[in-house]
Write a protein that holds these residues in place. Structure first.
Motif, PDB file in Angstrom:
ATOM      1  N   LEU A 323       1.028  -0.958  -0.085  1.00  0.00           N
ATOM      2  CA  LEU A 323      -0.150   0.056   0.393  1.00  0.00           C
ATOM      3  C   LEU A 323       1.442   1.240   0.215  1.00  0.00           C
ATOM      4  O   LEU A 323       2.143   1.614   0.606  1.00  0.00           O
ATOM      5  N   LEU A 324       0.421   1.912  -1.392  1.00  0.00           N
ATOM      6  CA  LEU A 324       1.557   3.230  -1.039  1.00  0.00           C
ATOM      7  C   LEU A 324       1.290   4.327  -1.048  1.00  0.00           C
ATOM      8  O   LEU A 324       1.801   5.597  -0.719  1.00  0.00           O
ATOM      9  N   LEU A 325      -0.074   4.428  -0.826  1.00  0.00           N
ATOM     10  CA  LEU A 325      -0.543   6.025  -0.845  1.00  0.00           C
ATOM     11  C   LEU A 325      -2.689   5.640  -0.221  1.00  0.00           C
ATOM     12  O   LEU A 325      -2.821   4.056  -0.922  1.00  0.00           O
ATOM     13  N   GLY A 326      -3.355   5.918   0.624  1.00  0.00           N
ATOM     14  CA  GLY A 326      -4.331   5.784   0.774  1.00  0.00           C
ATOM     15  C   GLY A 326      -4.682   4.148   1.887  1.00  0.00           C
ATOM     16  O   GLY A 326      -3.727   4.616   2.546  1.00  0.00           O
ATOM     17  N   GLY A 327      -6.019   3.546   0.839  1.00  0.00           N
ATOM     18  CA  GLY A 327      -5.546   2.092   1.509  1.00  0.00           C
ATOM     19  C   GLY A 327      -6.856   2.381   2.813  1.00  0.00           C
ATOM     20  O   GLY A 327      -7.198   1.671   3.215  1.00  0.00           O
ATOM     21  N   ALA A 328      -7.593   3.297   3.547  1.00  0.00           N
ATOM     22  CA  ALA A 328      -8.455   3.293   4.753  1.00  0.00           C
ATOM     23  C   ALA A 328      -9.275   4.927   4.580  1.00  0.00           C
ATOM     24  O   ALA A 328      -9.503   5.708   4.021  1.00  0.00           O
ATOM     25  N   ARG A 329     -10.528   3.857   4.489  1.00  0.00           N
ATOM     26  CA  ARG A 329     -11.936   5.141   4.863  1.00  0.00           C
ATOM     27  C   ARG A 329     -12.166   6.030   5.313  1.00  0.00           C
ATOM     28  O   ARG A 329     -11.065   6.549   6.242  1.00  0.00           O
ATOM     29  N   ALA A 330     -11.868   7.195   5.220  1.00  0.00           N
ATOM     30  CA  ALA A 330     -12.198   8.875   5.206  1.00  0.00           C
ATOM     31  C   ALA A 330     -12.907   8.489   6.714  1.00  0.00           C
ATOM     32  O   ALA A 330     -14.556   8.063   6.984  1.00  0.00           O
ATOM     33  N   ALA A 331     -12.906   8.738   7.362  1.00  0.00           N
ATOM     34  CA  ALA A 331     -13.305   9.665   9.243  1.00  0.00           C
ATOM     35  C   ALA A 331     -14.996  10.070   8.947  1.00  0.00           C
ATOM     36  O   ALA A 331     -14.351  10.965   8.162  1.00  0.00           O
ATOM     37  N   GLY A 332     -15.418   9.881   9.615  1.00  0.00           N
ATOM     38  CA  GLY A 332     -16.817  11.121   9.254  1.00  0.00           C
ATOM     39  C   GLY A 332     -17.768  10.646   8.667  1.00  0.00           C
ATOM     40  O   GLY A 332     -17.626   9.807   7.969  1.00  0.00           O
ATOM     41  N   PRO A 333     -18.563  11.716   8.165  1.00  0.00           N
ATOM     42  CA  PRO A 333     -19.950  11.695   7.599  1.00  0.00           C
ATOM     43  C   PRO A 333     -19.595  11.349   6.022  1.00  0.00           C
ATOM     44  O   PRO A 333     -18.545  12.048   5.359  1.00  0.00           O
TER      45      PRO A 333
END
Ligand code: ADP
Length: 467
Positions: A323-333
């Protein structure tokens, strides 16, 4: 389901509840469209072209309202939404004129004319990712060719669909265009109803269902489906251009594009440098509410869509992808998922096989051999688009010819010039949209031959000498 719960994907908030078209209302719409079909077919084509031109003016007048709705319902950045609408303000009259040229009457051997007649009633069933462009790519040729239409927009963009229908209905004669609202069950009922043709843009699975159902009446079909588009980057490629193409066309519209770059095969010896450049570019693809200034990606259209992307990425990482970038859902609505870059993606993983439809650049190294590159690109039942990057122009053309896809870009992203059709080869489609090949599918050719009586021959001679 009696109402569509229309959500704003950037906030998760309810925008509106839209009543679903009942079976009785759907039947009435199809019946009225059928009743209107002969008069519309008999309307001179110049008039039909003119009316589409007036619809383009209507689109322009309401472009802000329409763009706002696009961003609110499916999330894309407001500037992208406006570009989509404005693109069709210009394109619609051109498209209408192209259809007229494609279906004009032809003469053969002095005694035969070939006319192209509309089918009757066309069902237009469309997706949410380009909620203005995709419907118009079916509605425009269907209407100009002289068919009446029953249009079902995606249940994720009912208000965009309704406004688009309203703009067209304002200029078209009564009953030529009908709108129905609802999800897959309404779509299935429409396919099953007394329509002559189905123009569909959406997923391969739904396309297969539609084809099965349409077989009962041998209904005409144009199906534009998904893809798993490859990009092959050889060791001699312009890495900057290739990295830009990979990032842009994996991340644009948050990856929710049928012809997104979904698999990137890069020659081993340049892989590290290529990955570095892709990450650098992907970082620029910030996400946020599409109404915020400068945001390059909106949310995913739905929680379901986001979960699918998330599952594929997690599976890839669990099976050794880096995983080089990102890969996790953003928090919040909201249903946000960040720009994500994966390297060393296994060739047989879910993410290498199934459509991702999310903001992921998935990079897989290969030996750099031409034949291996071709074999990898073709390792899919889909056949929508592809791109190949190499400094060797001849190799580029050889690879482009060998990849089984509807459109291939050599040292650029795919996309033919105006006048070429959009083609889903293999399981990416059935039939075409656009170009002469596409426009003619909204008609059936019919030859009419006259007996060569003396009077007819004389008339023919005088008309051909005077011409
Ligand atoms: P996507 O999720 O990419 O939009 P779908 O194929 O699910 O792709 O949906 C595309 C369109 O097809 C939508 O308008 C949807 O409501 C409609 N649809 C879904 N299932 C069916 C079906 N069985 N028959 C006809 N239309 C359907």
């Amino acid at each position: 389901m009696t109402v569509i719960r229309d959500l704003n994907p950037a906030t998760g908030e309810l925008i509106a509840e839209i009543p679903v078209t009942t079976p009785e209302q759907l039947l009435a719409a199809v019946t009225r469209a059928r009743a209107a079909a002969p008069t519309w077919a008999a309307t001179p084509i110049d008039r039909r072209v003119e009316l589409l031109g007036r619809a383009a003016e209507g689109l322009e007048r309401r472009q802000d309202e329409l763009s706002d709705l696009v961003t609110r319902e499916m999330g894309k950045p407001r500037a992208d939404a406006l570009r989509e609408v404005q693109g069709y303000v210009t394109e619609l009259p051109e498209l209408a004129a192209e259809v007229r040229a494609a279906i004009r009457t032809e003469e053969f051997a002095g005694d035969t004319i070939l006319v192209r007649e509309p089918h009757g009633v066309v069902a237009a069933i469309t997706p949410w990712n380009f909620p203005v462009g995709m419907p118009l790519s079916i509605l425009a040729p269907a209407l100009v060719a002289g068919n009446t239409v029953v249009f079902k927009p995606s249940e994720l963009v009912p208000l965009v669909g309704a406004l688009l229908a309203e703009v067209l209905q304002e200029v078209l004669p009564g009953d030529v265009l009908h709108l129905v609202q609802g999800a897959g069950d309404v779509g299935a009922r429409l396919v099953d109803s007394d329509v002559d043709m189905i123009g569909f843009v959406g997923s391969r699975e739904t396309g297969m269902r539609i084809m099965a159902s349409a077989s009962k009446g041998l209904k005409r079909l144009v199906l534009e489906l998904g893809g798993k588009d490859p990009m092959v980057v050889f060791a001699d490629a312009d890495l900057e251009a290739a990295a830009e193409c990979a990032a842009r066309h994996s991340l644009r519209n948050a990856g929710q594009v049928c012809c997104s770059v979904e698999r990137v095969y890069v020659a081993q010896e340049i892989a590290e440098e290529f990955e570095r450049r892709v990450v650098e570019k992907a970082r620029e693809w910030t996400h946020g509410d599409g109404f915020e200034e400068g945001v390059r990606m909106g949310p995913m259209v739905s929680e379901e869509q986001r979960s699918r992307v998330e599952r594929q990425v997690e599976d890839a990482v669990a099976h050794g992808a880096r995983l080089l970038l990102g890969g996790a859902r953003a928090a919040g609505p909201g249903f946000f998922y960040p720009a994500t870059v994966l390297a060393d993606v296994g060739r047989d993983l879910v993410i290498s096989k199934e459509e991702t439809f999310g903001p992921v650049v998935a990079i897989t190294p290969f030996s750099g051999d031409e034949f291996e590159g071709i074999a990898l690109a073709n390792d899919t039942p889909f056949g929508l688009g592809a791109s190949v990057y190499t400094a060797d122009e001849e190799r580029g053309m050889r690879v482009a010819r060998a990849i089984r896809a509807g459109q291939v870009g050599v040292n650029r992203y795919l996309g033919g010039a105006t006048g070429t059709p959009w083609v889903g080869a293999r399981q990416s489609g059935f039939g075409f949209l656009g170009g002469v090949d596409g426009h003619r599918q909204f008609t059936t050719p019919k030859s009419i031959s006259r007996a060569k009586t003396k009077a007819a021959i004389a008339a023919w001679r005088s008309s051909s000498t005077s011409a």
